[in-house]
Design a protein around this motif. Structure first.
Motif, PDB file in Angstrom:
ATOM      1  N   ILE A  59       0.907  -1.149   0.000  1.00 23.79           N
ATOM      2  CA  ILE A  59       0.000   0.000   0.000  1.00 23.79           C
ATOM      3  C   ILE A  59       0.942   1.194   0.000  1.00 23.79           C
ATOM      4  CG2 ILE A  59      -1.700   1.303   1.333  1.00 23.79           C
ATOM      5  CD1 ILE A  59      -2.652  -1.393   2.485  1.00 23.79           C
ATOM      6  N   VAL A  60       1.169   1.760  -1.182  1.00 20.95           N
ATOM      7  CA  VAL A  60       2.250   2.742  -1.330  1.00 20.95           C
ATOM      8  C   VAL A  60       1.721   4.117  -1.751  1.00 20.95           C
ATOM      9  CG1 VAL A  60       4.061   1.054  -1.786  1.00 20.95           C
ATOM     10  CG2 VAL A  60       2.687   1.919  -3.692  1.00 20.95           C
ATOM     11  N   ASN A  61       0.399   4.291  -1.697  1.00 28.23           N
ATOM     12  CA  ASN A  61      -0.166   5.606  -1.999  1.00 28.23           C
ATOM     13  C   ASN A  61      -1.164   5.978  -0.904  1.00 28.23           C
ATOM     14  OD1 ASN A  61      -2.580   7.229  -3.378  1.00 28.23           O
ATOM     15  ND2 ASN A  61      -0.662   7.800  -4.355  1.00 28.23           N
ATOM     16  N   GLY A  62      -0.818   7.010  -0.138  1.00 23.47           N
ATOM     17  CA  GLY A  62      -1.630   7.393   1.012  1.00 23.47           C
ATOM     18  C   GLY A  62      -2.990   7.960   0.629  1.00 23.47           C
ATOM     19  N   THR A  63      -3.045   8.696  -0.474  1.00 25.54           N
ATOM     20  CA  THR A  63      -4.308   9.310  -0.903  1.00 25.54           C
ATOM     21  C   THR A  63      -5.371   8.244  -1.153  1.00 25.54           C
ATOM     22  OG1 THR A  63      -3.038  11.054  -1.976  1.00 25.54           O
ATOM     23  CG2 THR A  63      -5.346  10.823  -2.641  1.00 25.54           C
ATOM     24  N   THR A  64      -5.007   7.248  -1.943  1.00 25.60           N
ATOM     25  CA  THR A  64      -5.990   6.215  -2.276  1.00 25.60           C
ATOM     26  C   THR A  64      -6.318   5.353  -1.061  1.00 25.60           C
ATOM     27  OG1 THR A  64      -4.131   4.932  -3.141  1.00 25.60           O
ATOM     28  CG2 THR A  64      -5.511   6.066  -4.738  1.00 25.60           C
ATOM     29  N   ASN A  65      -5.340   5.154  -0.155  1.00 24.51           N
ATOM     30  CA  ASN A  65      -5.674   4.370   1.038  1.00 24.51           C
ATOM     31  C   ASN A  65      -6.639   5.129   1.927  1.00 24.51           C
ATOM     32  OD1 ASN A  65      -5.076   1.722   2.248  1.00 24.51           O
ATOM     33  ND2 ASN A  65      -4.510   2.965   4.020  1.00 24.51           N
ATOM     34  N   PHE A  66      -6.446   6.462   2.005  1.00 27.72           N
ATOM     35  CA  PHE A  66      -7.375   7.275   2.791  1.00 27.72           C
ATOM     36  C   PHE A  66      -8.786   7.163   2.217  1.00 27.72           C
ATOM     37  CE2 PHE A  66      -9.796  11.003   3.799  1.00 27.72           C
ATOM     38  CZ  PHE A  66      -9.548  11.179   5.150  1.00 27.72           C
ATOM     39  N   ILE A  67      -8.900   7.283   0.890  1.00 21.45           N
ATOM     40  CA  ILE A  67     -10.217   7.247   0.230  1.00 21.45           C
ATOM     41  C   ILE A  67     -10.889   5.879   0.434  1.00 21.45           C
ATOM     42  CG2 ILE A  67     -11.365   7.253  -2.038  1.00 21.45           C
ATOM     43  CD1 ILE A  67      -9.251   9.387  -2.893  1.00 21.45           C
ATOM     44  N   LEU A  68     -10.138   4.817   0.200  1.00 26.24           N
ATOM     45  CA  LEU A  68     -10.722   3.476   0.343  1.00 26.24           C
ATOM     46  C   LEU A  68     -11.070   3.165   1.795  1.00 26.24           C
ATOM     47  CD1 LEU A  68      -8.410   1.536  -2.149  1.00 26.24           C
ATOM     48  CD2 LEU A  68     -10.835   2.089  -2.485  1.00 26.24           C
ATOM     49  N   ASP A  69     -10.232   3.638   2.728  1.00 27.19           N
ATOM     50  CA  ASP A  69     -10.512   3.428   4.151  1.00 27.19           C
ATOM     51  C   ASP A  69     -11.802   4.153   4.540  1.00 27.19           C
ATOM     52  OD1 ASP A  69     -10.070   2.583   6.804  1.00 27.19           O
ATOM     53  OD2 ASP A  69      -9.014   4.438   7.284  1.00 27.19           O
ATOM     54  N   LYS A  70     -11.956   5.369   4.004  1.00 25.72           N
ATOM     55  CA  LYS A  70     -13.172   6.151   4.271  1.00 25.72           C
ATOM     56  C   LYS A  70     -14.398   5.448   3.696  1.00 25.72           C
ATOM     57  CE  LYS A  70     -13.218   9.330   6.094  1.00 25.72           C
ATOM     58  NZ  LYS A  70     -13.578   9.561   7.508  1.00 25.72           N
ATOM     59  N   MET A  71     -14.273   4.934   2.465  1.00 25.77           N
ATOM     60  CA  MET A  71     -15.400   4.210   1.855  1.00 25.77           C
ATOM     61  C   MET A  71     -15.753   2.979   2.689  1.00 25.77           C
ATOM     62  SD  MET A  71     -14.313   4.499  -2.212  1.00 25.77           S
ATOM     63  CE  MET A  71     -15.743   3.608  -2.884  1.00 25.77           C
ATOM     64  N   ASP A  72     -14.734   2.319   3.230  1.00 26.53           N
ATOM     65  CA  ASP A  72     -14.966   1.111   4.025  1.00 26.53           C
ATOM     66  C   ASP A  72     -15.618   1.435   5.362  1.00 26.53           C
ATOM     67  OD1 ASP A  72     -14.568  -1.750   4.736  1.00 26.53           O
ATOM     68  OD2 ASP A  72     -13.126  -0.946   6.174  1.00 26.53           O
ATOM     69  N   SER A  73     -15.140   2.519   6.001  1.00 29.87           N
ATOM     70  CA  SER A  73     -15.627   2.781   7.360  1.00 29.87           C
ATOM     71  C   SER A  73     -16.961   3.513   7.367  1.00 29.87           C
ATOM     72  CB  SER A  73     -14.581   3.556   8.160  1.00 29.87           C
ATOM     73  OG  SER A  73     -14.290   4.783   7.532  1.00 29.87           O
ATOM     74  N   SER A  74     -17.255   4.285   6.310  1.00 30.24           N
ATOM     75  CA  SER A  74     -18.473   5.104   6.335  1.00 30.24           C
ATOM     76  C   SER A  74     -19.510   4.681   5.305  1.00 30.24           C
ATOM     77  CB  SER A  74     -18.110   6.560   6.091  1.00 30.24           C
ATOM     78  OG  SER A  74     -17.800   6.749   4.711  1.00 30.24           O
ATOM     79  N   GLY A  75     -19.130   3.817   4.359  1.00 30.41           N
ATOM     80  CA  GLY A  75     -20.073   3.452   3.307  1.00 30.41           C
ATOM     81  C   GLY A  75     -20.184   4.493   2.204  1.00 30.41           C
ATOM     82  N   ALA A  76     -19.338   5.516   2.261  1.00 32.11           N
ATOM     83  CA  ALA A  76     -19.379   6.582   1.259  1.00 32.11           C
ATOM     84  C   ALA A  76     -18.998   6.044  -0.122  1.00 32.11           C
ATOM     85  CB  ALA A  76     -18.407   7.700   1.646  1.00 32.11           C
ATOM     86  N   GLY A  77     -19.439   6.761  -1.177  1.00 32.15           N
ATOM     87  CA  GLY A  77     -19.011   6.450  -2.530  1.00 32.15           C
ATOM     88  C   GLY A  77     -17.661   7.088  -2.802  1.00 32.15           C
ATOM     89  N   PHE A  78     -17.092   6.768  -3.972  1.00 28.28           N
ATOM     90  CA  PHE A  78     -15.768   7.282  -4.301  1.00 28.28           C
ATOM     91  C   PHE A  78     -15.726   8.808  -4.322  1.00 28.28           C
ATOM     92  CE2 PHE A  78     -13.000   8.976  -7.636  1.00 28.28           C
ATOM     93  CZ  PHE A  78     -11.764   8.609  -7.118  1.00 28.28           C
ATOM     94  N   ALA A  79     -16.721   9.432  -4.986  1.00 29.29           N
ATOM     95  CA  ALA A  79     -16.697  10.890  -5.153  1.00 29.29           C
ATOM     96  C   ALA A  79     -16.731  11.614  -3.813  1.00 29.29           C
ATOM     97  CB  ALA A  79     -17.875  11.334  -6.029  1.00 29.29           C
ATOM     98  N   GLU A  80     -17.578  11.105  -2.924  1.00 29.79           N
ATOM     99  CA  GLU A  80     -17.711  11.736  -1.610  1.00 29.79           C
ATOM    100  C   GLU A  80     -16.416  11.584  -0.795  1.00 29.79           C
ATOM    101  OE1 GLU A  80     -20.409  10.867   2.360  1.00 29.79           O
ATOM    102  OE2 GLU A  80     -21.079  10.044   0.435  1.00 29.79           O
ATOM    103  N   ALA A  81     -15.833  10.387  -0.849  1.00 26.83           N
ATOM    104  CA  ALA A  81     -14.593  10.137  -0.095  1.00 26.83           C
ATOM    105  C   ALA A  81     -13.443  10.960  -0.665  1.00 26.83           C
ATOM    106  CB  ALA A  81     -14.251   8.651  -0.120  1.00 26.83           C
ATOM    107  N   LEU A  82     -13.411  11.100  -1.988  1.00 29.45           N
ATOM    108  CA  LEU A  82     -12.366  11.928  -2.611  1.00 29.45           C
ATOM    109  C   LEU A  82     -12.483  13.376  -2.155  1.00 29.45           C
ATOM    110  CD1 LEU A  82     -10.117  12.654  -4.631  1.00 29.45           C
ATOM    111  CD2 LEU A  82     -11.859  12.709  -6.438  1.00 29.45           C
ATOM    112  N   GLU A  83     -13.735  13.854  -2.116  1.00 31.93           N
ATOM    113  CA  GLU A  83     -13.953  15.238  -1.705  1.00 31.93           C
ATOM    114  C   GLU A  83     -13.435  15.464  -0.281  1.00 31.93           C
ATOM    115  OE1 GLU A  83     -17.815  18.154  -1.417  1.00 31.93           O
ATOM    116  OE2 GLU A  83     -17.845  16.494  -2.855  1.00 31.93           O
ATOM    117  N   GLU A  84     -13.716  14.508   0.604  1.00 36.21           N
ATOM    118  CA  GLU A  84     -13.224  14.652   1.977  1.00 36.21           C
ATOM    119  C   GLU A  84     -11.695  14.631   2.014  1.00 36.21           C
ATOM    120  OE1 GLU A  84     -15.085  12.213   4.914  1.00 36.21           O
ATOM    121  OE2 GLU A  84     -13.547  12.674   6.430  1.00 36.21           O
TER     122      GLU A  84
END
Lengths: 429, 429
Positions: free
Chosen positions: B158-183
């Protein structure tokens, strides 16, 4: 490609036999990576006729370890005998005779490292020891080189697989210490005499080595405050669960002002901490530094093949140095920091107390903490029939003040028993 | 103590300013660890009057980077500009002029590393780049040195922090990609134009570097099969949850027979895998090798201070080498392994399909997998009103066979829609 470098191996037990196997099986790759073939010229053992996990080529086995290291054609010596003597004398002879040395000997380095470092420096040869701490996990090289431009402030290590297996088993099954130890022995994770592991001697040796490297100072095993896990009870483990924590045996090395605090003891850490998820006999070392932040290194902390991997990684580096006629990074003890007495080390305590169930008990107990200058972070009260249990977690204070508080509690009329005392690490102070 | 070594820094952005700060604040420690003081002699920037996070001593700022590296008194050059040009020309000039170089430039190393390695070799100077992959986490040095006596078989990063943050957010909150990216953008974890991160370009550059080191072969960014996370849906993440897994963007480098497979794509991994617990913007690299077994390296993968820590760790090693008039371990591409086309790479697929809810559907779908030689590990069927969903997880097969199976499914009458296709890693094959 240069002429071969000559390698002698001292010891052919579980690590030594894997070293010999890999030297043979990976000969082509090792030669390419070093820039010269590595030629095994001798393997010193106690008994020629012992059963071994590897076929040592005819004529290479010898019981004369001293004669082997005294040969003037040996370039590289691998010491995997362990223990203080004859390992120390053999390493010193090897260095004096111009060989570079790779060792996995934590006990020797923790007891008398400076003697060896000085001998290597004087001889202009390398002494490498990645395998001495946490088996295959690269931790010596990261501390010595990768973090050389940073200031390490704390190292928290799970560096003993036996005790981690036992505590993990107690956590997952509710078993007591004796039962978990027995299972560890049946599965080969614990020795018949488990003292060195369960009483923390092994972890203390590794803590001394880690503290020396992290803080560029000389720390020996006798500087390390040591408590093992044999008195950890199922109730302690349950009490940790109740507060969302898990009990681990930690090697803790901290920079406090300009001194070093170094200790091994069981501690409760929050389940959200990266070390909490280190299961079974795995090891991990968690490092905090000023610029890099929090790092963790995880992997198998013991075993023949993993330890041999670390030995051979060192061997490749040291062999390249021999070819280039130079030394790698040596000991760095320039900071020469003092080691704090345990009493001056700061930590937090979790204390569970059986008390009389009557009004004012909580206030009286809180007053005892206050008298010793210890601030309480949380207190949980649970009534039971005619008595009650208080579970207190303190804020950070000196170990002496915390110990005095517990002593004070034990002498109080309203206190029936102090049922659990354990330090708390890895959370907010 | 020797005479000072002269250091030039190219770039003074978030990493460069922290490098300059640490060079000043840690000057005493760095001198003790190197054996000579490090003297900052110039900092090349684009604009002299830009706002900076550090006070650069008067007279050291210059816009003439080429002039700075052409000075014949500079011993050490730190390149933290990034991008291909002018970084490449500046590094080549520095090496030709006899300086050793430390760089954090993953894009340049992944695109044109061999040109730089050859220039360093020819000049007899060091080119170190720990900061180029996973920020402060020591991974280059462990792969290049600690594991040099072992055979690495797989690297999962896992060598990219941005994408791990987005995917972690989608996993923990159920958010979609666009919403997690915005955060992620609001919190500073993602750029206004997030393409390099979310489409996997950044991870692919790091994968190329990791594969080169792990397998002693030359792998460039164009060899890396790359898929980003912009098409990962909340339904994919939920589907992963349902099977006890989590979606991560992985850089995967594998040894297959004697070839190298290297790719970046989102994948489902079991929650019990050590990489599954890497949260937020943290990075981690999981390494499997024949003797050492499973290792993991965890920490902050980006940020000014952590990246500067890695740069300065390299600087200390390289400076010691300059003092000793020697080079450290250089590039090792002796194995010269071929890179497998993606179609020949083996992996596992998770496929969710909406189908007509009638008898025999499962058999028909299973037949489609069998026709392409793909074995099914598990299938889960969930009925809903007039249709049903099948979730199939395959055993290991070539990516070409798996892709052909999905294409086949899409053309079948009973298949209403293939709703999710994702690879599965980190479990049993």
């Amino acid at each position: 490609m240069s002429t071969p470098l000559k390698v002698a191996v001292l010891g052919c037990g579980s690590v030594g036999s894997q070293v010999v196997r890999l030297l043979q099986e990976q000969a082509g790759d090792l030669a390419a990576r070093v820039g010269a073939p590595l030629e095994l010229v001798g393997v010193a053992v106690r008994r020629l006729d012992a059963a071994r996990e590897v076929d040592v080529p005819e004529g290479l086995l010898t019981t004369d370890a001293q004669g082997l290291v005294a040969r003037d054609d040996v370039d590289l010596v691998i010491e995997v005998i362990g223990g203080i003597e004859p390992a120390r004398s053999l390493i010193l002879s090897a260095l004096e005779n111009g060989a570079s040395v790779v060792t996995a000997n934590k006990a020797l380095l923790a007891e008398d490292g400076p003697t060896l470092y000085e001998a290597a420096e004087k001889a202009g040869r390398d002494l490498y020891f990645e395998a001495a701490v946490a088996g295959a996990i690269p931790i010596i090289r990261p501390l010595r080189e990768s973090l050389a431009g940073d200031t390490v402030t704390r190292v928290l290590g799970i560096v003993n697989g036996t005790t981690n297996f036992i505590l993990d088993k107690m956590d997952s099954s509710g078993a007591g210490f004796a039962e978990a130890l027995e299972e560890a022995q049946e599965l080969g994770y614990a020795e018949a005499d488990p003292t060195a592991d369960v009483e923390g001697f092994d972890a203390a040796a590794k803590a001394a080595i880690l503290a020396s490297l992290a803080f560029h100072s000389r720390v020996t095993a006798s500087d390390v405050h040591r408590e093992g896990i044999s008195e950890v009870t199922a109730a302690d483990v349950q009490s940790a669960r109740d507060m969302g924590s898990v009990v681990k045996l930690l090697a803790i090395c901290e920079l406090k002002d300009d001194a070093v605090a170094v200790r091994v003891h069981p501690a409760m850490i929050p389940r959200s901490h990266p070390l909490a998820s280190v299961r079974e006999a795995y090891n991990a070392v968690f490092v905090e530094s000023q610029a890099a932040g929090q790092l963790m290194f995880y992997g198998p902390g013991a075993g023949g093949a993993p330890t041999a991997s670390a030995v051979l990684g060192d061997l490749v580096t040291v062999a390249r140095n021999v070819l280039a006629d130079k030394r790698g990074a040596g000991e760095s003890a320039y900071a020469d920091r003092a080691v704090l007495p345990m009493g001056e080390t700061t930590t937090r305590y979790h204390v569970a107390i059986d008390v009389d169930d009557k009004a004012g008990v909580l206030a009286t107990v809180a007053q005892a903490f206050a008298e010793h200058g210890v601030s309480i972070q949380t207190v949980r009260q649970e009534g039971r029939d005619d008595d009650a249990q208080l579970v207190v977690v303190s804020h950070s204070a000196t170990d002496a003040a915390l110990a005095a508080t517990v002593e004070h509690l034990r002498g109080m009329d309203i206190v029936r028993e102090v049922t659990s005392v354990m330090r708390v690490e890895g959370g907010e102070e």
